[in-house]
Motif scaffolding. Structure first.
Motif, mmCIF file in Angstrom:
data_model
loop_
_atom_site.group_PDB
_atom_site.id
_atom_site.type_symbol
_atom_site.label_atom_id
_atom_site.label_comp_id
_atom_site.label_asym_id
_atom_site.label_seq_id
_atom_site.Cartn_x
_atom_site.Cartn_y
_atom_site.Cartn_z
ATOM 1 N N TYR A 67 0.809 -1.217 0.000
ATOM 2 C CA TYR A 67 0.000 0.000 0.000
ATOM 3 C C TYR A 67 0.844 1.270 0.000
ATOM 4 O O TYR A 67 0.350 2.348 -0.342
ATOM 5 N N GLN A 82 -7.294 -3.671 -8.777
ATOM 6 C CA GLN A 82 -8.307 -3.504 -7.730
ATOM 7 C C GLN A 82 -8.031 -4.361 -6.491
ATOM 8 O O GLN A 82 -8.931 -4.559 -5.664
ATOM 9 N N ALA A 83 -6.809 -4.880 -6.362
ATOM 10 C CA ALA A 83 -6.485 -5.674 -5.174
ATOM 11 C C ALA A 83 -6.414 -4.771 -3.947
ATOM 12 O O ALA A 83 -6.134 -3.568 -4.044
ATOM 13 N N ASN A 84 -6.681 -5.342 -2.795
ATOM 14 C CA ASN A 84 -6.514 -4.629 -1.532
ATOM 15 C C ASN A 84 -5.032 -4.661 -1.183
ATOM 16 O O ASN A 84 -4.494 -5.694 -0.782
ATOM 17 N N GLU A 143 -3.489 -3.623 1.215
ATOM 18 C CA GLU A 143 -3.210 -3.876 2.631
ATOM 19 C C GLU A 143 -3.007 -5.375 2.874
ATOM 20 O O GLU A 143 -2.507 -5.780 3.915
ATOM 21 N N GLU A 144 -3.418 -6.190 1.911
ATOM 22 C CA GLU A 144 -3.306 -7.645 2.021
ATOM 23 C C GLU A 144 -2.172 -8.144 1.130
ATOM 24 O O GLU A 144 -1.582 -7.397 0.349
ATOM 25 N N TRP A 157 -2.004 -9.265 -3.789
ATOM 26 C CA TRP A 157 -2.005 -8.227 -4.828
ATOM 27 C C TRP A 157 -1.221 -8.659 -6.060
ATOM 28 O O TRP A 157 -1.165 -7.936 -7.044
#
Length: 318
Positions: free
Chosen positions: A16, A60-62, A64-65, A68
């Protein structure tokens, strides 16, 4: 293009806010193929090779996880010269293994590999020592392992900062004010009783306004810097030390420093550089994995990673 990133283990990256990840997404958006390898997977067998893995980033991956990115195909042994670009993004510390990797990258360049930043250039530009070439922009500075010299420097300026030459993220930085009861102990620890060279600089009060990171890409300064503002009572603005990042346009003095150094550093093989500036003074020239792409992009209208890719494409004729 096929682009190889030399990075830390990909699962360890904080996507991120990671500048390398931002680069990967920018490359993918332009249709380029991304490969990764680690420092330990570089080797010489006649020429320079690496154990590489192709990956895809997930739109569009998160971030924070960890989910990705995904692997594409199997691991391959590839010659570095077979890639359109090799981007060195292994984080410091700049230890002997880092130096060996730079030597390998420099050797790969002799066989046609296109490496950013150049291995030779990284070896020739220690991040703290390089500022001594540009003394017109620096606060009074001393580099020595002699503790008596540092004490005399402290007595002259009364308020100084001392730091190791191989530190990162603000580690090992001390402010020594006029009456510092632990002066000798701090210098003994930093210099390992006079066995290691350290740097001392006159303290710059403008640190309270932020330690500014100015990015230079292909000899062109990014028009915004990231002022890393220290926590209350702290003398280090580094984000790793808890600093708060605030993007702001370059000042007239920032432009003067950046425009003076940019063509010189580009000519020497430094495609991406991060200048650290406190107030009106240059304090470091970062050439190993400069950061702050994400913060500047999020807070301004300038997309740093896209600019990086565009500049690389222009250099490679892609």
């Amino acid at each position: 293009m096929q682009v190889l990133f030399v990075i830390d283990p990909i699962a360890s990256l904080k996507a991120y806010k990671d500048s390398s990840v931002a680069m990967m997404y920018a490359f993918a958006a332009k249709g380029h193929e991304i490969f990764i390898t680690e420092q330990q997977d570089l080797y010489i067998k006649g020429q320079v090779w690496a154990r590489t893995q192709a990956i895809q980033v997930i739109e569009q991956a998160n971030l924070e996880e960890h989910a990705w990115w995904q692997e594409v195909g199997s691991v391959q042994e590839r010659n570095l010269a077979d890639f359109d670009a090799v981007i060195m993004r292994k984080d410091p510390p700049f230890d002997m293994e880092y130096a060996y990797s730079c030597h390998l990258l420099a050797y790969a360049e002799k066989f046609g590999a296109k490496v950013f930043n150049s291995g030779v250039a990284m070896l020739n530009h220690p991040e703290k020592l390089t500022i001594t070439e540009f003394s017109q922009f620096t606060s009074p500075t001393l580099v020595t392992r002699d503790m008596a010299r540092v004490k005399a420097f402290h007595q002259e300026h009364e308020d100084i900062v001392v730091k190791p030459l191989d530190g990162m993220g603000g580690m090992g930085i001390f402010r020594l004010q006029k009456k510092e009861p632990n002066l000798s102990s701090i210098l003994e620890m930093l210099s390992r009783n006079g066995q290691e060279t350290i740097m001392a600089q006159r303290y710059i009060p403008d640190i309270v306004k932020g330690d500014k990171r100015i990015l230079i890409i292909n000899g062109k300064p990014v028009p915004y810097c990231l002022a890393r503002i220290p926590l209350a009572g702290e003398t280090r603005g580094n984000l790793a030390a808890g600093g708060r990042g605030v993007a702001q346009p370059l000042s007239e003095r920032d432009w003067e420093i950046a425009n003076t150094l940019a063509p010189i550093l580009k000519e020497r093989g430094l495609f991406l550089v991060g200048l650290d500036v406190i107030g009106d003074y240059l304090t470091e020239v970062n050439v190993t994995s400069p950061t702050c792409f994400v913060e500047i992009t999020q807070q301004t209208d300038f997309h740093v990673a896209n600019f990086f890719v565009e500049q690389l494409e222009s250099v490679l004729g892609a």
